[in-house]
Scaffold this active site. Sequence first.
Site: not given
Length: 162
Positions: A69, A84
């Site tokens: 992620h 992110h």
Amino acid sequence: MKLFQGLFGKNEGIRLVSPADGKLVSIKEVSDPTFSEEILGKGVAIIPSEGKFCAPADGTVTTVFPTGHAAAITTHEGVEVLIHIGLDTVKLDGKYFTICTEEGKKVSAGDLLIEADLDKIREEGYDIITPVIICNSDDFEQISPEPSAEVKRGDSIVTLKK
């Protein structure tokens, strides 16, 4: 002559480029205060329109989260950049993310780091807004984000000056 231009020429700063196609927005638009209040550092956010996330500058991959992620690179100039993908997407435990790089790898701006199935992530109820954070913001005298706009991978999103 180039030597003198390098020594005495105008300092254009360090440029970071968009890691993804989408809409560039202010970091203040991120609903997670960890990002919007710049707790991890200054930056911008991208609402991605496709799931390819690339290096925002030339440098070295310093971190790739096992869940896929997020990833971080350190540029040749020492800028520590965190990408992110989405908010709270760590909870997906890697589902819908494909890691395309590895820690320690030298990368050029535009090299693919991570692929994500944004439709599936959204279907699971996650916000796909993607903060791009300069984790060592205090090392820079000036951090100038570009204004909100549609961007393509490789378009300028932030300029930094030491």
